[in-house]
Design a protein around this motif. Sequence first.
Motif, PDB file in Angstrom:
ATOM      1  N   ASN A   1      -8.592   8.577  22.543  1.00 36.60           N
ATOM      2  CA  ASN A   1      -9.331   9.280  21.488  1.00 36.60           C
ATOM      3  C   ASN A   1     -10.002   8.304  20.535  1.00 36.60           C
ATOM      4  O   ASN A   1     -11.162   8.502  20.136  1.00 36.60           O
TER       5      ASN A   1
ATOM      6  N   ARG B   1     -13.048   6.630  22.204  1.00 36.32           N
ATOM      7  CA  ARG B   1     -14.240   7.487  22.303  1.00 36.32           C
ATOM      8  C   ARG B   1     -15.088   7.407  21.032  1.00 36.32           C
ATOM      9  O   ARG B   1     -16.314   7.328  21.099  1.00 36.32           O
ATOM     10  N   SER B   2     -14.439   7.406  19.882  1.00 31.58           N
ATOM     11  CA  SER B   2     -15.210   7.298  18.631  1.00 31.58           C
ATOM     12  C   SER B   2     -15.674   5.867  18.384  1.00 31.58           C
ATOM     13  O   SER B   2     -16.752   5.631  17.836  1.00 31.58           O
TER      14      SER B   2
ATOM     15  N   VAL C   1     -19.104   4.829  19.945  1.00 36.30           N
ATOM     16  CA  VAL C   1     -20.307   5.191  19.183  1.00 36.30           C
ATOM     17  C   VAL C   1     -20.621   4.099  18.169  1.00 36.30           C
ATOM     18  O   VAL C   1     -21.771   3.673  18.027  1.00 36.30           O
ATOM     19  N   ARG C   2     -19.595   3.614  17.458  1.00 40.73           N
ATOM     20  CA  ARG C   2     -19.807   2.550  16.466  1.00 40.73           C
ATOM     21  C   ARG C   2     -20.273   1.263  17.137  1.00 40.73           C
ATOM     22  O   ARG C   2     -21.099   0.530  16.578  1.00 40.73           O
TER      23      ARG C   2
END
Length: 307
Positions: free
Chosen positions: A63, A66-67, A70-71
Motif C-alpha cells: 500500500n 503504491r502511493s 506517484v511521488r
Amino acid sequence: MTRAEEFQELRPLLFSIAYRILGSVAEAEDAVQETWLRYEASPTLPTSAKAFLSAVVTRLSINVLRSARVRREEYVGPWFPEPLLTDPYQDPERSAELADSVSMAALLLLERLTPLERAVFVLREVFEFGFPEIASAVGRSEAACRQLVVRARRHMNEGRPRFEADRREREALAMRFFGAFTEGDVDGLRELLAADVQLVADSGGKAPQWAGGFFGADQVSRVIAALVPPFVRIGGAVEPHQVNGQPGAIFRDRDGKVINAWTLDILDGQIQTIRSVSNPDKLGHVGPVGDAWAVLRESLQAGRDSD
C-alpha cells in the motif's frame, strides 16, 4: 514466549522484507511499527506469528509503495533507495545472496515491477516463502502468485545485476579505489574504473546536483580527483563502509555530519557504477546530516587556493 518477544525475534525479518519492497529505511521502519500495533491489537493469537506478521508487513508495504510510486514520478533527478548500512536479517548460509539482493542495483531493478510483483518476488526469491504463505500475504491464489513470480523473474533476468563473485576481491579493489580517491591520483583511479563507468547521484534537488551524471573512466576519474582531495583538506572524511551489501563509503564533514553515501558496483576487477545519495531526507538514519552546499563551496575554494 510473549507477543512482544515473538515480535522482537522476527523484527529483523520484517524490516528486511519491508525495505526490499519499499527501498526506504524510514518507510520500512514505519511499516514494521504499524505491524506491531496490529499484532498487539489482534484479539486472537495466530497459529504462526511469522506468517501473520510477514503478511501484515507485506500488505502495508504494498500500500505504501503504491502511493510512493506517484511521488517518485515527480522526483527531481535520479531516484535511488535510501542507503542501508546494515541489513538486520542474517542467514549465514545465504549471506552473499542476501547482500546482493539488497544492493542498489537490485533494488532499482525491482522498481520495474508492479508493487504486487515486487512483494511476491521478494517473499519467494529472497526469503524463500512457500506459495501458500505468499498467497495468504498478498490476497491472491497460489496459481496467481506463481504467475506473478514468473513475470517478475522475467523482468529481473532482463537486467539482473552481476557482481564480482569473490567478496574479498571486491573489498580489496574498493580500498585501492578509496586510497587513490583521497590522494587525487587520476591514473590510479582510471585503472580501477571500467571504460564505460557511470557516476550518478540522487540529490532530490536538495543537495548539489551532478546534472545527468558523469560517464567514462577519464571523465569520472578527473571529477573525483578534482573534488575529493579539497574535501579532505577542509576536514572532510571518507569512511569506507558496506552500503546496501556492497563496498561503499560515507562522507562526513569536519564535524562528523553526513554529507552523502556512495556505493560501488564491481565486476571483472573494475568499478562499473558509482552511485551517490546526497538527498538529506534519505540520510537522517545514518547520522546527523551536514550542509552539502556549504561543504561544496568550501571544497571548491580550497581547490582554487591550492592551484
